[in-house]
Structure formats: C-alpha cells, structure tokens
Design an enzyme around this catalytic site. Structure first.
Site, short mmCIF file in Angstrom:
data_model
loop_
_atom_site.label_atom_id
_atom_site.label_comp_id
_atom_site.label_asym_id
_atom_site.label_seq_id
_atom_site.Cartn_x
_atom_site.Cartn_y
_atom_site.Cartn_z
N GLY A 53 0.87 -1.09 -0.05
CA GLY A 53 0.02 -0.02 -0.04
C GLY A 53 0.85 1.25 -0.01
O GLY A 53 1.90 1.30 -0.92
N GLU A 54 0.70 2.09 1.08
CA GLU A 54 1.47 3.08 0.97
C GLU A 54 1.89 3.19 2.54
O GLU A 54 1.22 3.51 3.47
CB GLU A 54 0.60 4.42 0.72
CG GLU A 54 1.43 5.66 0.67
CD GLU A 54 2.67 5.66 -0.22
OE1 GLU A 54 2.61 5.19 -1.38
OE2 GLU A 54 3.85 5.95 0.17
N CYS A 84 5.93 -5.41 0.48
CA CYS A 84 6.05 -4.20 -0.11
C CYS A 84 5.93 -3.15 0.84
O CYS A 84 6.80 -3.27 1.76
CB CYS A 84 5.09 -3.94 -1.22
SG CYS A 84 5.66 -2.79 -2.66
N ARG A 114 13.08 2.75 0.23
CA ARG A 114 11.64 2.89 -0.45
C ARG A 114 11.93 3.42 -2.20
O ARG A 114 12.77 4.02 -2.25
CB ARG A 114 10.71 3.98 0.15
CG ARG A 114 10.37 3.86 1.61
CD ARG A 114 9.67 4.90 2.31
NE ARG A 114 8.27 4.93 1.39
CZ ARG A 114 7.54 6.25 1.22
NH1 ARG A 114 8.12 7.40 1.89
NH2 ARG A 114 6.46 6.32 0.44
N ARG A 145 6.33 0.21 -7.25
CA ARG A 145 6.89 1.00 -6.59
C ARG A 145 7.67 0.50 -5.59
O ARG A 145 7.54 0.91 -4.08
CB ARG A 145 6.15 2.43 -5.99
CG ARG A 145 5.77 3.21 -7.26
CD ARG A 145 4.74 4.32 -6.65
NE ARG A 145 3.37 3.95 -6.17
CZ ARG A 145 3.16 3.95 -4.66
NH1 ARG A 145 4.01 4.73 -4.01
NH2 ARG A 145 2.30 3.23 -4.27
N HIS A 189 4.40 -8.07 -4.49
CA HIS A 189 3.12 -8.10 -4.17
C HIS A 189 2.65 -9.67 -4.51
O HIS A 189 2.14 -9.77 -5.64
CB HIS A 189 2.06 -7.16 -4.86
CG HIS A 189 2.24 -5.94 -4.36
ND1 HIS A 189 1.19 -5.64 -3.42
CD2 HIS A 189 3.03 -4.95 -4.50
CE1 HIS A 189 1.41 -4.12 -3.18
NE2 HIS A 189 2.44 -3.84 -3.71
N GLU A 191 0.20 -11.23 -3.38
CA GLU A 191 -1.39 -11.40 -3.39
C GLU A 191 -1.90 -11.08 -4.71
O GLU A 191 -3.24 -11.23 -4.99
CB GLU A 191 -1.96 -10.55 -2.12
CG GLU A 191 -2.07 -9.38 -2.37
CD GLU A 191 -0.71 -8.54 -2.56
OE1 GLU A 191 0.41 -8.77 -2.38
OE2 GLU A 191 -0.94 -7.22 -2.51
#
Ligand code: GLN
Length: 211
Positions: A53-54, A84, A114, A145, A189, A191
């Site tokens: 996510g973030e 992530c 990051r 990202r 990721h 998932e």
C-alpha cells in the site's frame, strides 16, 4: 486433530489486504483469515501479514488508531510477513522516507530503501527464483513502486530472494526477500497473482512457531 488450526490476521489499516485474505482462504491449514484493525483483533491471531500500500499512510493511521505500540510488540514475538509497503513497516530503518522520518514497526534488522525502482510507471513483473523457500519453480513477482533491502544489520537476517538488475553500466543484485527468525519480508506483491505458494510457505512457517 483438525487440519485447520491457524488464525491469520492481515493488517487492514490501509492497502491491499482483501487480496491476501482471499489467498489465505484457499489454504487448508488456515482456520480463519481476519482483517486486523484493533488491539483486540491483534491479540486473537497466531500470525500477521502486513500488506502493500503506502507505508507513510499506514504509519499515520497506525499512530492515529493507537496501533503503533501494539504492532511493535506483536512483531517482536509473533510470525509476521511484510509485503512491499509491509516490508518497509517491518524494518527498523527506512531511507527515502518522508521529511522528518516515518514511524516503523521495528522488527527486521535491515535498512529498506523506499521506491527503489522509481514511479508507478516503472512497476514490473518478473519470474523470481526463491530456491530456499519454493524450490526450483520461479515465482511471478509483481513489483509496484517497490522497496529493496539496502543494508543487512544482523547475522540473523537471511536473504532468500535476489533480483538482478542493471544499474547504469553495472549489474547489481538486490535483496527482495528475507527471513529473520519469525519474520519474513518480500518487496513484491504475491497477493496480486494466482500463485499462492508464498502464502502456503508463510502458513507453514507460522505453524512452526505455534505452541
Ligand atoms: N512505495 C510504497 C511505500 O513507500 C510501497 C509500494 C507498495 O506497497 N506497492 O509505501
């Protein structure tokens, strides 16, 4: 004894948590896969996944919901997998963080950089070898990202996935999957594919710490 024994939590403050829950629901050893937003829910699970996510948003929401300290305590002792942004949160140090730094859950003895691969446009998918945990068959790893592990600060940290990439004129290798005792982290990721071998791996890994 019934096959389904494990209660797996997925941190649901922000990010791609539903996708993890769908993956976990297909695994026979998983008794229940629950979204975690409160300390009470955290206390009811055997292990935790921190989704992508973030990480800046996740840190702010965790702080606002008084979940920062309970999560820090949880990752000290219980099996946790960060994917992530979740890998960033699980680290003790992050570079490329927002001004003034950002709160982390302080589990892994690593420095995570990051947004190593630039912006959303530079996101990519690659077949990644994770021989120590998945054997010979490579895994379709989706990097969005994505962060990388830029420094390892303890001998307990084992690199289990490396990405080869061209950096200027030179080829470099970066760590994108690590294990430190009961903690597991991947920069991508898992998932977002239909391959649930890494979820199966994590369930087996977490079961070893149960009882
Ligand atoms: N770059 C994001 C962050 O810093 C992580 C991206 C992701 O989880 N896909 O939090």
């Amino acid at each position: 004894m019934s096959a389904a024994t494990l209660i797996v939590g997925v941190l649901a403050l922000q990010g791609a948590f539903i996708e993890h829950i769908h993956m976990l629901n297909k695994i026979p050893e998983v008794k229940e896969a629950i979204p975690v937003r409160t300390e009470e829910q955290l206390n009811s699970i055997d292990c935790l996944i921190i989704p992508g996510g973030e990480s800046t948003a996740m840190a702010l929401i965790a702080e606002r919901c008084n979940m920062l300290e309970p999560l820090r305590a949880f990752v000290q002792k219980k099996p946790t997998w960060g994917t992530c942004a979740g890998m960033i949160m699980l680290a003790k140090e992050a570079t490329g963080a927002k001004k003034g730094g950002q709160q982390l859950f302080n589990g892994l003895d690593v420095v995570v950089n990051r947004n190593q691969f630039g912006t959303q446009k530079e996101s990519f998918q690659t077949m990644l070898h994770l021989p120590e945990i998945l054997g010979e068959e490579p895994f379709p790893a989706v990097f969005i990202r994505a962060p990388v592990i830029s420094q390892i600060k303890s001998d307990d940290v084992k690199i289990v996935g490396r990405l080869e990439h061209k950096h200027g004129q030179t080829e470099a290798e970066t760590a994108v999957a690590v294990i430190q005792n009961h903690l597991f982290a991947t920069a991508f990721h898992p998932e977002l594919t239909s391959d649930n071998r890494l979820h199966q791996f994590f369930v087996g890994f977490a079961l070893k710490y149960k009882n």
